[in-house]
Design a protein around this motif. Structure first.
Motif, PDB file in Angstrom:
ATOM      1  N   ASN A 108      -6.400   1.649 -17.347  1.00  0.00           N
ATOM      2  CA  ASN A 108      -7.177   1.404 -18.578  1.00  0.00           C
ATOM      3  C   ASN A 108      -7.245   2.605 -19.512  1.00  0.00           C
ATOM      4  O   ASN A 108      -8.197   2.746 -20.284  1.00  0.00           O
ATOM      5  N   ARG A 109      -6.244   3.457 -19.452  1.00  0.00           N
ATOM      6  CA  ARG A 109      -6.202   4.589 -20.374  1.00  0.00           C
ATOM      7  C   ARG A 109      -5.495   4.186 -21.655  1.00  0.00           C
ATOM      8  O   ARG A 109      -4.789   3.182 -21.715  1.00  0.00           O
ATOM      9  N   ASP A 110      -5.716   4.975 -22.706  1.00  0.00           N
ATOM     10  CA  ASP A 110      -5.056   4.702 -23.986  1.00  0.00           C
ATOM     11  C   ASP A 110      -3.546   4.856 -23.834  1.00  0.00           C
ATOM     12  O   ASP A 110      -3.070   5.707 -23.076  1.00  0.00           O
ATOM     13  N   ILE A 111      -2.818   4.052 -24.572  1.00  0.00           N
ATOM     14  CA  ILE A 111      -1.356   4.097 -24.523  1.00  0.00           C
ATOM     15  C   ILE A 111      -0.855   4.903 -25.714  1.00  0.00           C
ATOM     16  O   ILE A 111      -1.287   4.684 -26.853  1.00  0.00           O
ATOM     17  N   LYS A 112       0.059   5.831 -25.445  1.00  0.00           N
ATOM     18  CA  LYS A 112       0.601   6.661 -26.513  1.00  0.00           C
ATOM     19  C   LYS A 112       2.111   6.482 -26.580  1.00  0.00           C
ATOM     20  O   LYS A 112       2.803   6.572 -25.557  1.00  0.00           O
ATOM     21  N   VAL A 113       2.607   6.225 -27.788  1.00  0.00           N
ATOM     22  CA  VAL A 113       4.042   6.068 -28.013  1.00  0.00           C
ATOM     23  C   VAL A 113       4.478   7.161 -28.990  1.00  0.00           C
ATOM     24  O   VAL A 113       3.886   7.316 -30.060  1.00  0.00           O
TER      25      VAL A 113
END
Length: 363
Positions: A108-113
């Motif tokens: 449930n962590r933020d997704i970074k692209v």
């Protein structure tokens, strides 16, 4: 070893699932999982170089950890081979982004692209409150602390696209670089605190007020209380909204410019919190005593006196060490108090080691 292999294969599959779920933000091509199983990047020499610069650390590590990392590397090679058919993306309907590396939001962590070609980063926030906090902190602090520019935000999907800073890794900072950074931190903090004092955007508390009825005594709390001079609990100090996690990992240094990132721990804290946190955390996290040494050698006294004088306070040299433990007590109240018992015991053990180091620093 078999259990470890199965665990990393499962992690690799979870990362792969994120890659395909958010493929609309990724460019086409062949991808690979990195050796530490933290990200998936385009199998491209330029992207690989940028990824190593941004995420891979070259700290001195023990033999045990070296063996573990070596095993991880072998498992990563095997995982990439087994998952090869699924590590390819075909051209899709790219709308707003064309990323070449993804940090999956596992647990449930933020997704970074990341788009290393166009120097942009897309963040998909897992919680709406975190997204709004990001926007609010940008508005509140960007006037005083240079931050990566926000190019686009989507309030419906909790997405932002911001500038990707091509920074110099901490491992490559020279002594002059470290001096430049700490000077910048003090100057930016002084400007911010002067503005807050002028607007009266702060409140005063006594140090003893940190120990309210909600505090449950544990090993960390007891240790910190034992290290603070009894008279220091009677100090009345301003509390103001600060970064809350200011250390080299959140300071991007680039050609005599410093960018301040990761404001999610921003909170109402004792006015000197960030300044002591960066000095202590460099020793705590990366075993670099440069700022703590400067502090105990009185090389930062003029800067600290200027900070204290903003609020009409005096910097007391006989409280030199107490100020550090007051900062840590403030950090305990806002963060460590919520950790599990085992984590607290490990933190306490580390704090006691650090305390011995502080006692041995020559003044």
């Amino acid at each position: 070893m078999l259990k470890l292999f199965v665990r990393y294969i499962k992690r690799g599959k979870a990362m792969l699932n994120h890659l395909h779920t958010f493929s609309r933000f990724m460019c086409e091509g062949k991808y690979r999982i990195n050796d530490s199983f933290t990200y998936i990047s385009l199998d491209n020499e330029y992207v690989a170089m940028k990824a190593v610069n941004a995420f891979e650390k070259s700290d001195n590590i023990g033999i045990k950890l070296k063996l573990k990392l070596k095993l991880k590397k072998y498992l990563a090679v095997l995982s990439n081979f087994l998952l090869m058919p699924f590590l390819k993306l075909r051209a899709g309907n790219i709308s707003i982004f064309n990323g070449n590396l993804i940090l999956p939001g596992i647990n449930n962590r933020d997704i970074k692209v990341f788009d290393f070609i166009n120097s942009r980063i897309l963040v998909l926030y897992s919680e709406r409150d975190t997204y709004h906090s990001k926007i609010s902190n940008y508005i509140n602090f960007n006037t005083y602390f240079p931050m990566p520019s926000i190019f686009l935000k989507n309030d419906v999907c909790n997405i932002i696209i911001e500038e990707l800073i091509d920074f110099k890794p901490y491992e490559k900072w020279s002594c002059n670089d470290k001096q430049y950074v700490i000077n910048d931190v003090f100057q930016k903090q002084i400007d911010y605190l002067k503005s807050a004092e002028k607007k009266k955007n702060y409140r005063n508390i006594f140090v003893r007020d940190l120990l309210n009825e909600d505090i449950v005594n544990d090993c960390i709390c007891d240790f910190l209380i034992s290290k603070i001079n009894h008279q220091a609990f009677d100090l009345e100090l301003p509390v103001i909204k600060l970064h809350g996690d200011l250390w080299s990992g959140n300071l991007l240094f680039k050609q005599n410019s410093v960018y301040y990132i990761d404001w999610e721990y921003s909170n109402d804290l004792i006015f000197f919190f960030d300044l002591y946190f960066i000095a202590f955390s460099e020793l705590f996290f990366v075993n670099d005593s440069i700022y703590i040494d400067m502090y105990y050698q009185c090389k930062l006294d003029n800067e600290f006196k200027d900070v204290f004088q903003i609020f009409g306070l005096q910097f007391y040299e006989h409280y030199r060490t107490d100020y550090i433990y007051i900062m840590l007590l403030n950090h305990y109240v806002n963060s460590w108090i919520y950790e599990d018992k085992d984590v607290k015991e490990n933190i306490c053990k580390r704090l006691k080691q650090m305390s011995n180091q502080l006692n041995n620093i020559p003044a």
